[in-house]
Scaffold this motif. Sequence first.
Motif, short mmCIF file in Angstrom:
data_model
loop_
_atom_site.label_atom_id
_atom_site.label_comp_id
_atom_site.label_asym_id
_atom_site.label_seq_id
_atom_site.Cartn_x
_atom_site.Cartn_y
_atom_site.Cartn_z
N PHE A 3 12.66 53.48 61.22
CA PHE A 3 11.36 52.99 60.79
C PHE A 3 11.56 51.60 60.20
O PHE A 3 12.69 51.16 59.98
N PRO A 4 10.48 50.84 59.94
CA PRO A 4 10.65 49.47 59.44
C PRO A 4 11.42 49.39 58.12
O PRO A 4 11.27 50.24 57.24
N MET A 5 12.23 48.36 57.99
CA MET A 5 13.01 48.13 56.77
C MET A 5 12.24 47.32 55.73
O MET A 5 12.76 47.04 54.65
N ASN A 6 11.01 46.92 56.04
CA ASN A 6 10.22 46.12 55.11
C ASN A 6 9.93 46.94 53.84
O ASN A 6 9.24 47.95 53.88
N HIS A 7 10.47 46.46 52.73
CA HIS A 7 10.32 47.24 51.49
C HIS A 7 10.79 46.40 50.31
O HIS A 7 11.16 45.24 50.46
N PHE A 8 10.78 47.02 49.12
CA PHE A 8 11.27 46.37 47.91
C PHE A 8 12.78 46.54 47.80
O PHE A 8 13.32 47.62 48.08
N TYR A 9 13.44 45.44 47.38
CA TYR A 9 14.90 45.44 47.22
C TYR A 9 15.26 44.77 45.90
O TYR A 9 14.54 43.88 45.42
N ARG A 10 16.38 45.19 45.35
CA ARG A 10 16.98 44.50 44.21
C ARG A 10 18.02 43.54 44.75
O ARG A 10 18.80 43.89 45.63
N ILE A 11 18.04 42.32 44.21
CA ILE A 11 18.91 41.28 44.75
C ILE A 11 19.85 40.76 43.65
O ILE A 11 19.41 40.45 42.55
N VAL A 12 21.12 40.69 43.99
CA VAL A 12 22.12 40.13 43.07
C VAL A 12 22.92 39.07 43.81
O VAL A 12 23.00 39.06 45.04
N SER A 13 23.51 38.16 43.03
CA SER A 13 24.36 37.11 43.59
C SER A 13 25.76 37.26 43.04
O SER A 13 25.95 37.44 41.83
N SER A 14 26.74 37.19 43.93
CA SER A 14 28.13 37.21 43.47
C SER A 14 28.63 35.80 43.20
O SER A 14 29.55 35.59 42.42
N ASP A 15 28.02 34.82 43.86
CA ASP A 15 28.30 33.41 43.61
C ASP A 15 27.12 32.61 44.14
O ASP A 15 26.07 33.17 44.48
N ASP A 16 27.26 31.30 44.23
CA ASP A 16 26.16 30.44 44.67
C ASP A 16 25.81 30.63 46.14
O ASP A 16 24.72 30.25 46.58
N GLU A 17 26.71 31.23 46.92
CA GLU A 17 26.50 31.31 48.36
C GLU A 17 26.16 32.71 48.85
O GLU A 17 25.55 32.87 49.90
N ILE A 18 26.56 33.75 48.12
CA ILE A 18 26.44 35.12 48.62
C ILE A 18 25.44 35.92 47.79
O ILE A 18 25.51 35.92 46.55
N LYS A 19 24.51 36.57 48.47
CA LYS A 19 23.56 37.47 47.83
C LYS A 19 23.57 38.81 48.56
O LYS A 19 23.81 38.88 49.75
N MET A 20 23.29 39.86 47.79
CA MET A 20 23.18 41.18 48.38
C MET A 20 21.87 41.80 47.93
O MET A 20 21.56 41.85 46.74
N ALA A 21 21.08 42.25 48.90
CA ALA A 21 19.85 42.98 48.62
C ALA A 21 20.10 44.46 48.85
O ALA A 21 20.68 44.85 49.88
N ALA A 22 19.70 45.30 47.91
CA ALA A 22 19.93 46.74 48.02
C ALA A 22 18.61 47.47 47.78
O ALA A 22 17.85 47.12 46.88
N GLY A 23 18.36 48.49 48.60
CA GLY A 23 17.14 49.26 48.44
C GLY A 23 17.26 50.66 49.01
O GLY A 23 18.07 50.92 49.90
N PHE A 24 16.45 51.56 48.48
CA PHE A 24 16.36 52.93 48.98
C PHE A 24 15.10 53.06 49.82
O PHE A 24 14.01 52.65 49.40
N LEU A 25 15.23 53.64 51.02
CA LEU A 25 14.10 53.78 51.93
C LEU A 25 14.08 55.17 52.54
O LEU A 25 15.14 55.78 52.75
N GLY A 26 12.88 55.64 52.86
CA GLY A 26 12.77 56.94 53.50
C GLY A 26 11.43 57.09 54.20
O GLY A 26 10.45 56.42 53.87
N ALA A 27 11.40 57.96 55.19
CA ALA A 27 10.17 58.30 55.90
C ALA A 27 10.21 59.79 56.22
O ALA A 27 11.29 60.34 56.47
N PRO A 28 9.06 60.47 56.20
CA PRO A 28 9.04 61.93 56.38
C PRO A 28 9.76 62.41 57.63
O PRO A 28 10.44 63.44 57.60
N GLU A 29 9.62 61.67 58.72
CA GLU A 29 10.18 62.14 59.99
C GLU A 29 11.63 61.71 60.20
O GLU A 29 12.24 62.08 61.20
N SER A 30 12.20 60.94 59.26
CA SER A 30 13.50 60.32 59.54
C SER A 30 14.59 60.58 58.52
O SER A 30 15.77 60.48 58.85
N GLY A 31 14.28 60.85 57.29
CA GLY A 31 15.31 61.05 56.29
C GLY A 31 15.37 59.91 55.28
O GLY A 31 14.50 59.04 55.24
#
Length: 317
Positions: free
Chosen positions: A216-244
Amino acid sequence: MFSKHPLFYFPIMKSIATGHFPRLIRDHNKTWLFNPVLKKRFANRPEERVRLKWVEYLIHQTEWSKSRIGFEAPVTLHRDGSTLRADLVLYTQNMKPHILVECKSGSVSLTPAVAEQAARYNSRVKAQYLVLTNGVQDYWFEQKEGSIKPAAPPFEVAEVLQNIYESENYWTNRGFYSSRSSPEVQTRLKKVLPAFWKNNSQEIRFLDFKESFLPFPMNHFYRIVSSDDEIKMAAGFLGAPESGSFLVGIMNRKGMNEGVVVVNLDDLEAGKRKSVTLFEGKKARQTDISRVSPDFIFEPDPGAIENLPLFLMRFFD
């Protein structure tokens, strides 16, 4: 009216709607926003997400009646007679305009120009309070004795977020995990998600994707952190009834998405060895989460949850 630009000296206030999320409807591989007052779906647009975050706040954390929340009230401007629509108007018990809420996208800065626009609206609405919001910051003003001055929110908070987060179906209605997942997965996530979203030191952003690495679409809310000026990581939990239920991490380097890691939380709970899929370019490979930390994702310890985005970075080492 805003000739002295109060925004230049008004203290920054974190939005009172922080920590609230609009309800989602997934239909035919498309995500809609659900308005709980009008009982209808709306297109998933940035300004609409901010407006519905505010509606969620009003419903769950204040005693404001749904019947006194007005949407897109028509405003006729003096200058050219054109009719525009105010995002939200909150009415008194006598149905007089009390608060005008002007909503902007989270990516839009709340500038004096935005304040001037809202002030023009309020010259017709004549609400006592005016608030500018992008869902991240709020600027409050009160119209008093012919002038507009900074003000505090005139709300009495009725509940705390923890009570809301623990309510039945809160997280599934907002697409953070699947009602199809096992009771064990759901119980764990009900403990993890409140701690994950309560973190105030990291940016929260709604991300749009043209393609998805989920069923299903990944469009959602994410938390974003930076390890340095160049690298960022977005993390989020997602789910849909038919998919898990899934945990998703997006690695961004120098402004470009470099890879995606997807953790199938249902497989992880079931003890399947390879419950992680790593996507880099056009290549996809499954891997074992235990090589990093098998209990990290479902660990309700606040410190562990705070470091969850950084944990996901390890898959790209």
